[in-house]
Scaffold this motif. Sequence first.
Motif, PDB file in Angstrom:
ATOM      1  N   ASP A   1       0.837  -1.201   0.000  1.00  0.00           N
ATOM      2  CA  ASP A   1       0.000   0.000   0.000  1.00  0.00           C
ATOM      3  C   ASP A   1       0.875   1.255   0.000  1.00  0.00           C
ATOM      4  N   LEU A   2       1.926   1.225   0.809  1.00  0.00           N
ATOM      5  CA  LEU A   2       2.850   2.361   0.873  1.00  0.00           C
ATOM      6  C   LEU A   2       3.546   2.559  -0.468  1.00  0.00           C
ATOM      7  N   LEU A   3       3.924   1.460  -1.116  1.00  0.00           N
ATOM      8  CA  LEU A   3       4.552   1.542  -2.436  1.00  0.00           C
ATOM      9  C   LEU A   3       3.601   2.183  -3.444  1.00  0.00           C
ATOM     10  N   GLY A   4       2.329   1.775  -3.412  1.00  0.00           N
ATOM     11  CA  GLY A   4       1.353   2.360  -4.316  1.00  0.00           C
ATOM     12  C   GLY A   4       1.201   3.855  -4.098  1.00  0.00           C
ATOM     13  N   ALA A   5       1.185   4.277  -2.830  1.00  0.00           N
ATOM     14  CA  ALA A   5       1.083   5.703  -2.521  1.00  0.00           C
ATOM     15  C   ALA A   5       2.317   6.455  -3.012  1.00  0.00           C
ATOM     16  N   ALA A   6       3.489   5.837  -2.883  1.00  0.00           N
ATOM     17  CA  ALA A   6       4.724   6.481  -3.345  1.00  0.00           C
ATOM     18  C   ALA A   6       4.728   6.627  -4.866  1.00  0.00           C
ATOM     19  N   LEU A   7       4.280   5.590  -5.578  1.00  0.00           N
ATOM     20  CA  LEU A   7       4.222   5.657  -7.035  1.00  0.00           C
ATOM     21  C   LEU A   7       3.239   6.728  -7.497  1.00  0.00           C
TER      22      LEU A   7
ATOM     23  N   GLU B   1      -4.105   4.514 -12.469  1.00  0.00           N
ATOM     24  CA  GLU B   1      -3.829   5.117 -13.779  1.00  0.00           C
ATOM     25  C   GLU B   1      -2.404   4.803 -14.232  1.00  0.00           C
ATOM     26  N   VAL B   2      -1.458   4.837 -13.294  1.00  0.00           N
ATOM     27  CA  VAL B   2      -0.072   4.490 -13.623  1.00  0.00           C
ATOM     28  C   VAL B   2       0.019   3.031 -14.089  1.00  0.00           C
ATOM     29  N   LEU B   3      -0.658   2.153 -13.368  1.00  0.00           N
ATOM     30  CA  LEU B   3      -0.654   0.736 -13.735  1.00  0.00           C
ATOM     31  C   LEU B   3      -1.250   0.543 -15.123  1.00  0.00           C
ATOM     32  N   ARG B   4      -2.347   1.236 -15.386  1.00  0.00           N
ATOM     33  CA  ARG B   4      -2.993   1.125 -16.694  1.00  0.00           C
ATOM     34  C   ARG B   4      -2.065   1.590 -17.806  1.00  0.00           C
ATOM     35  N   GLU B   5      -1.406   2.727 -17.608  1.00  0.00           N
ATOM     36  CA  GLU B   5      -0.547   3.298 -18.646  1.00  0.00           C
ATOM     37  C   GLU B   5       0.729   2.490 -18.863  1.00  0.00           C
ATOM     38  N   ARG B   6       1.321   1.998 -17.754  1.00  0.00           N
ATOM     39  CA  ARG B   6       2.641   1.369 -17.846  1.00  0.00           C
ATOM     40  C   ARG B   6       2.588  -0.134 -18.129  1.00  0.00           C
ATOM     41  N   VAL B   7       1.495  -0.776 -17.698  1.00  0.00           N
ATOM     42  CA  VAL B   7       1.460  -2.240 -17.788  1.00  0.00           C
ATOM     43  C   VAL B   7       0.261  -2.748 -18.583  1.00  0.00           C
ATOM     44  N   LEU B   8      -0.929  -2.406 -18.134  1.00  0.00           N
ATOM     45  CA  LEU B   8      -2.122  -3.051 -18.679  1.00  0.00           C
ATOM     46  C   LEU B   8      -2.366  -2.708 -20.144  1.00  0.00           C
ATOM     47  N   ASP B   9      -2.355  -1.422 -20.501  1.00  0.00           N
ATOM     48  CA  ASP B   9      -2.617  -1.040 -21.890  1.00  0.00           C
ATOM     49  C   ASP B   9      -1.532  -1.531 -22.851  1.00  0.00           C
ATOM     50  N   PRO B  10      -0.233  -1.367 -22.529  1.00  0.00           N
ATOM     51  CA  PRO B  10       0.795  -1.871 -23.449  1.00  0.00           C
ATOM     52  C   PRO B  10       0.702  -3.372 -23.707  1.00  0.00           C
ATOM     53  N   LEU B  11       0.226  -4.130 -22.723  1.00  0.00           N
ATOM     54  CA  LEU B  11       0.128  -5.584 -22.890  1.00  0.00           C
ATOM     55  C   LEU B  11      -1.240  -6.021 -23.410  1.00  0.00           C
ATOM     56  N   GLY B  12      -2.129  -5.073 -23.625  1.00  0.00           N
ATOM     57  CA  GLY B  12      -3.454  -5.419 -24.124  1.00  0.00           C
ATOM     58  C   GLY B  12      -4.335  -6.106 -23.103  1.00  0.00           C
ATOM     59  N   MET B  13      -4.139  -5.791 -21.822  1.00  0.00           N
ATOM     60  CA  MET B  13      -4.908  -6.429 -20.753  1.00  0.00           C
ATOM     61  C   MET B  13      -6.190  -5.631 -20.499  1.00  0.00           C
TER      62      MET B  13
ATOM     63  N   ALA C   1      14.231  -2.278 -24.757  1.00  0.00           N
ATOM     64  CA  ALA C   1      13.678  -1.633 -23.562  1.00  0.00           C
ATOM     65  C   ALA C   1      13.067  -2.652 -22.613  1.00  0.00           C
ATOM     66  N   ASP C   2      12.327  -3.623 -23.172  1.00  0.00           N
ATOM     67  CA  ASP C   2      11.718  -4.645 -22.331  1.00  0.00           C
ATOM     68  C   ASP C   2      12.779  -5.536 -21.689  1.00  0.00           C
ATOM     69  N   ALA C   3      13.841  -5.818 -22.422  1.00  0.00           N
ATOM     70  CA  ALA C   3      14.912  -6.661 -21.878  1.00  0.00           C
ATOM     71  C   ALA C   3      15.544  -6.000 -20.664  1.00  0.00           C
ATOM     72  N   GLU C   4      15.742  -4.693 -20.725  1.00  0.00           N
ATOM     73  CA  GLU C   4      16.331  -3.983 -19.587  1.00  0.00           C
ATOM     74  C   GLU C   4      15.377  -3.971 -18.403  1.00  0.00           C
ATOM     75  N   LEU C   5      14.087  -3.742 -18.679  1.00  0.00           N
ATOM     76  CA  LEU C   5      13.096  -3.757 -17.610  1.00  0.00           C
ATOM     77  C   LEU C   5      13.032  -5.121 -16.940  1.00  0.00           C
ATOM     78  N   ARG C   6      13.108  -6.184 -17.746  1.00  0.00           N
ATOM     79  CA  ARG C   6      13.005  -7.528 -17.175  1.00  0.00           C
ATOM     80  C   ARG C   6      14.219  -7.860 -16.316  1.00  0.00           C
ATOM     81  N   LEU C   7      15.384  -7.367 -16.679  1.00  0.00           N
ATOM     82  CA  LEU C   7      16.567  -7.601 -15.847  1.00  0.00           C
ATOM     83  C   LEU C   7      16.341  -7.062 -14.444  1.00  0.00           C
ATOM     84  N   LEU C   8      15.746  -5.866 -14.358  1.00  0.00           N
ATOM     85  CA  LEU C   8      15.449  -5.283 -13.053  1.00  0.00           C
ATOM     86  C   LEU C   8      14.313  -6.012 -12.368  1.00  0.00           C
TER      87      LEU C   8
END
Length: 209
Positions: A16-22, A32-44, A107-114
């Motif tokens: 919950d604290l992480l979500g508030a920080a993001l 909205e951040v989740l939708r923009e960064r994860v859900l929409d790009p993956l077609g979820m 870009a995805d390869a770098e994100l996945r490494l993290l």
Amino acid sequence: MFAPGTAVLYSNFGYDLLGAALANVSGKPYAEVLRERVLDPLGMKDTVFNPRPEDEPRLMQGHNFDGSPMPIVPTSTAMECAGGLYSTAGDLLRWMNWHVDNKPSAADAELRLLNHAAFLYRDGLASVMGLDDGGPMDAMGLGWVIMLPNEHRPLILQKSGGLQGMFLYVAIAPTRGVGAFFVMNEFNAAGFMAGVKTTNDLVAEIAPR
């Protein structure tokens, strides 16, 4: 309770604290951040925090430990980063496919490494609590519980969750391109542990070391 990095205790409030920080750093609600960064790009398109009217006929009914049905409750903004996300098998497969794609973009390869990296190892910790339900935690990643390779089992990133009569478990072997998940609609500890073992065994059988 302890100095950071010296022990591990699972905490929904931590997420919950992480979500508030993001939300604070982005200037937007976490959803909205989740939708923009994860859900929409993956077609979820079928992954939401609160079911839409057209979703209601296909919602799975959750049940309590005594078998009684549990109500479907709205997901509050305060707990969005810890849970309460509704999805479908198809959308979960889209999300898992991103993690096991063997030809990602640069870009995805770098994100996945993290995303797949281990940041805190069990060895040397004073205690670990609330993180061994999917198998012994060997390390922690960015939300992932990491189980290091052991005998014929490959490296597995896993996470479990439960809410309103639902248990879910997902296990991904990113170096082998394999992932599996299960969901059950009753709070049943023995059934959950059996499902976890079956899922981990399936991953190991499909992609043995």
